[in-house]
Design a protein around this motif. Structure first.
Motif, PDB file in Angstrom:
ATOM      1  N   PHE A 280       0.798  -1.226   0.000  1.00  0.00           N
ATOM      2  CA  PHE A 280       0.000   0.000   0.000  1.00  0.00           C
ATOM      3  C   PHE A 280       0.833   1.279   0.000  1.00  0.00           C
ATOM      4  O   PHE A 280       0.316   2.358   0.259  1.00  0.00           O
ATOM      5  N   THR A 281       2.130   1.154  -0.314  1.00  0.00           N
ATOM      6  CA  THR A 281       2.944   2.355  -0.471  1.00  0.00           C
ATOM      7  C   THR A 281       2.718   2.941  -1.855  1.00  0.00           C
ATOM      8  O   THR A 281       2.816   2.244  -2.861  1.00  0.00           O
ATOM      9  N   SER A 282       2.396   4.213  -1.914  1.00  0.00           N
ATOM     10  CA  SER A 282       2.147   4.874  -3.193  1.00  0.00           C
ATOM     11  C   SER A 282       2.580   6.321  -3.108  1.00  0.00           C
ATOM     12  O   SER A 282       2.395   6.979  -2.081  1.00  0.00           O
ATOM     13  N   LEU A 283       3.168   6.807  -4.200  1.00  0.00           N
ATOM     14  CA  LEU A 283       3.606   8.199  -4.230  1.00  0.00           C
ATOM     15  C   LEU A 283       2.463   9.141  -4.564  1.00  0.00           C
ATOM     16  O   LEU A 283       2.571  10.345  -4.351  1.00  0.00           O
ATOM     17  N   LYS A 284       1.372   8.577  -5.080  1.00  0.00           N
ATOM     18  CA  LYS A 284       0.223   9.397  -5.451  1.00  0.00           C
ATOM     19  C   LYS A 284      -1.048   8.759  -4.916  1.00  0.00           C
ATOM     20  O   LYS A 284      -1.122   7.528  -4.780  1.00  0.00           O
ATOM     21  N   PRO A 285      -2.082   9.553  -4.606  1.00  0.00           N
ATOM     22  CA  PRO A 285      -3.346   9.002  -4.107  1.00  0.00           C
ATOM     23  C   PRO A 285      -3.966   8.042  -5.122  1.00  0.00           C
ATOM     24  O   PRO A 285      -3.751   8.159  -6.335  1.00  0.00           O
ATOM     25  N   ARG A 286      -4.767   7.069  -4.630  1.00  0.00           N
ATOM     26  CA  ARG A 286      -5.405   6.085  -5.490  1.00  0.00           C
ATOM     27  C   ARG A 286      -6.356   6.713  -6.505  1.00  0.00           C
ATOM     28  O   ARG A 286      -6.576   6.175  -7.580  1.00  0.00           O
ATOM     29  N   ASP A 287      -6.959   7.876  -6.160  1.00  0.00           N
ATOM     30  CA  ASP A 287      -7.874   8.487  -7.108  1.00  0.00           C
ATOM     31  C   ASP A 287      -7.145   9.283  -8.188  1.00  0.00           C
ATOM     32  O   ASP A 287      -7.764   9.807  -9.105  1.00  0.00           O
ATOM     33  N   VAL A 288      -5.811   9.370  -8.084  1.00  0.00           N
ATOM     34  CA  VAL A 288      -5.004  10.010  -9.124  1.00  0.00           C
ATOM     35  C   VAL A 288      -4.394   8.949 -10.027  1.00  0.00           C
ATOM     36  O   VAL A 288      -4.410   9.068 -11.254  1.00  0.00           O
ATOM     37  N   VAL A 289      -3.840   7.896  -9.419  1.00  0.00           N
ATOM     38  CA  VAL A 289      -3.272   6.772 -10.165  1.00  0.00           C
ATOM     39  C   VAL A 289      -3.901   5.491  -9.646  1.00  0.00           C
ATOM     40  O   VAL A 289      -3.690   5.116  -8.496  1.00  0.00           O
ATOM     41  N   GLU A 290      -4.697   4.842 -10.490  1.00  0.00           N
ATOM     42  CA  GLU A 290      -5.388   3.635 -10.070  1.00  0.00           C
ATOM     43  C   GLU A 290      -4.404   2.497  -9.810  1.00  0.00           C
ATOM     44  O   GLU A 290      -3.403   2.346 -10.507  1.00  0.00           O
ATOM     45  N   GLY A 291      -4.706   1.704  -8.809  1.00  0.00           N
ATOM     46  CA  GLY A 291      -3.876   0.548  -8.501  1.00  0.00           C
ATOM     47  C   GLY A 291      -4.260  -0.034  -7.163  1.00  0.00           C
ATOM     48  O   GLY A 291      -4.934   0.614  -6.358  1.00  0.00           O
ATOM     49  N   SER A 292      -3.836  -1.268  -6.915  1.00  0.00           N
ATOM     50  CA  SER A 292      -4.171  -1.940  -5.655  1.00  0.00           C
ATOM     51  C   SER A 292      -3.230  -1.548  -4.531  1.00  0.00           C
ATOM     52  O   SER A 292      -3.537  -1.741  -3.358  1.00  0.00           O
ATOM     53  N   GLY A 293      -2.050  -1.014  -4.879  1.00  0.00           N
ATOM     54  CA  GLY A 293      -1.054  -0.732  -3.855  1.00  0.00           C
ATOM     55  C   GLY A 293      -0.212  -1.945  -3.502  1.00  0.00           C
ATOM     56  O   GLY A 293       0.618  -1.882  -2.592  1.00  0.00           O
ATOM     57  N   LEU A 294      -0.442  -3.058  -4.223  1.00  0.00           N
ATOM     58  CA  LEU A 294       0.283  -4.300  -3.925  1.00  0.00           C
ATOM     59  C   LEU A 294       1.106  -4.809  -5.111  1.00  0.00           C
ATOM     60  O   LEU A 294       1.745  -5.852  -5.005  1.00  0.00           O
ATOM     61  N   GLY A 295       1.083  -4.089  -6.218  1.00  0.00           N
ATOM     62  CA  GLY A 295       1.754  -4.574  -7.424  1.00  0.00           C
ATOM     63  C   GLY A 295       3.232  -4.841  -7.227  1.00  0.00           C
ATOM     64  O   GLY A 295       3.733  -5.929  -7.552  1.00  0.00           O
ATOM     65  N   LEU A 296       3.969  -3.873  -6.694  1.00  0.00           N
ATOM     66  CA  LEU A 296       5.405  -4.054  -6.490  1.00  0.00           C
ATOM     67  C   LEU A 296       5.692  -5.033  -5.351  1.00  0.00           C
ATOM     68  O   LEU A 296       6.702  -5.741  -5.383  1.00  0.00           O
ATOM     69  N   THR A 297       4.808  -5.094  -4.360  1.00  0.00           N
ATOM     70  CA  THR A 297       4.968  -6.059  -3.274  1.00  0.00           C
ATOM     71  C   THR A 297       4.906  -7.478  -3.830  1.00  0.00           C
ATOM     72  O   THR A 297       5.742  -8.338  -3.497  1.00  0.00           O
ATOM     73  N   ILE A 298       3.917  -7.736  -4.677  1.00  0.00           N
ATOM     74  CA  ILE A 298       3.765  -9.057  -5.277  1.00  0.00           C
ATOM     75  C   ILE A 298       4.938  -9.356  -6.210  1.00  0.00           C
ATOM     76  O   ILE A 298       5.475 -10.475  -6.223  1.00  0.00           O
ATOM     77  N   ALA A 299       5.350  -8.360  -6.985  1.00  0.00           N
ATOM     78  CA  ALA A 299       6.458  -8.557  -7.918  1.00  0.00           C
ATOM     79  C   ALA A 299       7.725  -8.967  -7.181  1.00  0.00           C
ATOM     80  O   ALA A 299       8.409  -9.922  -7.564  1.00  0.00           O
ATOM     81  N   ARG A 300       8.048  -8.263  -6.087  1.00  0.00           N
ATOM     82  CA  ARG A 300       9.264  -8.606  -5.335  1.00  0.00           C
ATOM     83  C   ARG A 300       9.156 -10.012  -4.742  1.00  0.00           C
ATOM     84  O   ARG A 300      10.127 -10.771  -4.764  1.00  0.00           O
ATOM     85  N   ARG A 301       7.983 -10.362  -4.204  1.00  0.00           N
ATOM     86  CA  ARG A 301       7.826 -11.682  -3.601  1.00  0.00           C
ATOM     87  C   ARG A 301       7.994 -12.780  -4.649  1.00  0.00           C
ATOM     88  O   ARG A 301       8.595 -13.836  -4.372  1.00  0.00           O
ATOM     89  N   ARG A 302       7.482 -12.544  -5.845  1.00  0.00           N
ATOM     90  CA  ARG A 302       7.653 -13.522  -6.924  1.00  0.00           C
ATOM     91  C   ARG A 302       9.137 -13.728  -7.234  1.00  0.00           C
ATOM     92  O   ARG A 302       9.596 -14.865  -7.408  1.00  0.00           O
ATOM     93  N   VAL A 303       9.880 -12.645  -7.326  1.00  0.00           N
ATOM     94  CA  VAL A 303      11.307 -12.743  -7.621  1.00  0.00           C
ATOM     95  C   VAL A 303      12.042 -13.472  -6.500  1.00  0.00           C
ATOM     96  O   VAL A 303      12.915 -14.306  -6.749  1.00  0.00           O
ATOM     97  N   GLU A 304      11.673 -13.179  -5.264  1.00  0.00           N
ATOM     98  CA  GLU A 304      12.314 -13.855  -4.125  1.00  0.00           C
ATOM     99  C   GLU A 304      12.045 -15.351  -4.156  1.00  0.00           C
ATOM    100  O   GLU A 304      12.924 -16.153  -3.777  1.00  0.00           O
ATOM    101  N   LEU A 305      10.865 -15.757  -4.607  1.00  0.00           N
ATOM    102  CA  LEU A 305      10.530 -17.176  -4.648  1.00  0.00           C
ATOM    103  C   LEU A 305      11.379 -17.938  -5.659  1.00  0.00           C
ATOM    104  O   LEU A 305      11.585 -19.147  -5.515  1.00  0.00           O
ATOM    105  N   TRP A 306      11.867 -17.252  -6.699  1.00  0.00           N
ATOM    106  CA  TRP A 306      12.742 -17.968  -7.646  1.00  0.00           C
ATOM    107  C   TRP A 306      14.218 -17.771  -7.291  1.00  0.00           C
ATOM    108  O   TRP A 306      15.114 -18.172  -8.024  1.00  0.00           O
TER     109      TRP A 306
END
Length: 234
Positions: free
Chosen positions: A183-209
């Motif tokens: 949920f870390t974001s440089l801009k409010p959700r109503d300015v840039v749409e997103g779940s706030g978990l995209g980079l969190t999931i991406a890093r976890r995927r990389v760590e798993l491999w």
């Protein structure tokens, strides 16, 4: 939700099944929340002259927030179930997978990709890697700060890492340690749409491999520069 998952096995149900049932029922509620405004608008047809315009805006806001909640639920489910659905790794030619991912990516108008790849074999989960690269490309365009820009994808001169860099506004150094936190974001959700978990999931995927995903300083890069490493490189 995650706290509850630690206790569900004592209730005679697996954590995976608990998450599946919970998400299914919650999304059913959200589908209704997203559909009911359309039915209300249909019922108000012909009454536009007497219905305050704010009513239609409120109904639209309900639909938007239902979609945002659905996006967040999907991302949360993915984060919670990554280990359960871990994809086997295979030996791939990195440049081939990168080119395929870019060819499938919906690049926004005004943006271009500068591909600087050399041959490199890696043992990685194929679809998981494509997910991570797509997330980094999406992030670069979404948070660029301008309507046009260049995203560089390169493994030349990177000691076996893959760099995804852009020429946008960049990420302040004070955020480099937390940008992958949920949920870390440089801009409010109503300015840039997103779940706030995209980079969190991406890093976890990389760590798993067996790799790492980080943001690094690059004097030749005006914007953000993400560095992805691999556990097995030849």
């Amino acid at each position: 939700m995650i706290g509850a998952m630690a206790h569900v096995q004592g209730l005679g149900i697996t954590s995976e099944k608990f998450v599946s049932h919970f998400i299914h029922d919650l999304r059913a509620c959200l589908r209704a929340t997203g559909t009911l405004p359309d039915w209300i608008i249909e019922d108000l047809e012909g009454l536009e002259d007497v219905i305050p315009p704010d009513v239609y805006q409120y109904l639209s806001d309900i639909k938007v927030n239902a979609l945002r909640a659905d996006m967040l639920i999907n991302a949360t489910r993915e984060l919670c179930t990554l280990e359960w659905a871990e994809e086997p790794s295979t030996l791939v030619e990195l440049s081939d997978v990168v080119e395929e991912t870019i060819s499938e990516f919906s690049l926004p108008d005004g943006f271009e990709i500068d591909l600087q790849m050399t041959k490199q074999s890696c043992t990685i989960p194929y679809q998981s890697f494509k997910y991570v690269l797509t997330e980094l490309l999406t992030n670069a365009c979404k948070h660029h700060g301008a309507a046009a820009g260049v995203v560089r994808v390169a493994n030349i001169g990177t000691d076996g890492a893959l760099h995804v860099a852009d020429d946008g506004a960049g990420i302040p150094e004070s955020y480099h340690g937390s940008i992958f936190d949920p949920f870390t974001s440089l801009k409010p959700r109503d300015v840039v749409e997103g779940s706030g978990l995209g980079l969190t999931i991406a890093r976890r995927r990389v760590e798993l491999w067996g790799g790492t995903l980080s943001i690094v300083h690059d004097p030749t890069c005006k914007g953000a520069n993400f560095k992805m490493t691999f556990g097995d490189v030849t």
